[in-house]
Design an enzyme around this catalytic site. Sequence first.
Site, PDB file in Angstrom:
ATOM      1  N   VAL A  10       0.873  -1.173   0.000  1.00 29.42           N
ATOM      2  CA  VAL A  10       0.000   0.000   0.000  1.00 29.42           C
ATOM      3  C   VAL A  10       0.910   1.222   0.000  1.00 29.42           C
ATOM      4  O   VAL A  10       2.068   1.145   0.395  1.00 29.42           O
ATOM      5  CB  VAL A  10      -0.978   0.023   1.208  1.00 29.42           C
ATOM      6  CG1 VAL A  10      -2.037  -1.056   1.065  1.00 29.42           C
ATOM      7  CG2 VAL A  10      -0.250  -0.107   2.521  1.00 29.42           C
ATOM      8  N   SER A  11       0.374   2.349  -0.431  1.00 27.70           N
ATOM      9  CA  SER A  11       1.206   3.534  -0.629  1.00 27.70           C
ATOM     10  C   SER A  11       1.364   4.401   0.609  1.00 27.70           C
ATOM     11  O   SER A  11       2.371   5.077   0.754  1.00 27.70           O
ATOM     12  CB  SER A  11       0.632   4.391  -1.760  1.00 27.70           C
ATOM     13  OG  SER A  11       0.597   3.649  -2.947  1.00 27.70           O
TER      14      SER A  11
END
Length: 189
Positions: A10-11
């Site tokens: 995930v960012s």
Amino acid sequence: MNKIVTYYRVSTTRQGKSGLGLEAQEQATNDYITRVGGGIVESYTDVESGKKNNRPELEKALRKCRLTGAILVIAKLDRLSRNARFLLELQDSSIKFVCCDMPEANDLTVGFMACLAQYESKMISERTKAALQAAKARGVKLGNKKLHLVRNNDTTAATAALISKAKARNIELQQVIDEIRADTDHKLS
């Protein structure tokens, strides 16, 4: 039985803490593994931008695949990277990988999707910049109002890392210089 290494990304920290993006990726990989069979050797998770290719957990996952011959299983190609060169080099390497959203992908489709992922990364950046400019034009003050409270002025670790990297590079360069000198001395004698 297939040996499998799963990788999730995930960012943002918020996405990592909420677990929502990770849960969807885990569900996709588990569904795929249930369909095709196999055992998970190890799972790795990064909370990093897809633009970065030197993510610590990704490097561990790739190393584990190389050492064990496991297949890298990811939910979607953009979770692995948004850099076409990285994806194409990985495709050419000895590491096999499968994207759960397109498990039948071949060299052509992965190459095409790699280019699309990189293009999407560029578009995300442009949309973000445009939104920030629009907010600024409306008079919104950008930035963290409490930055002075969270700013880390201690650069000791960063400086040490840069020095270490420079020393390693100097060692590599010295080896090349020594090889050139030895080759030149050999030719002259």
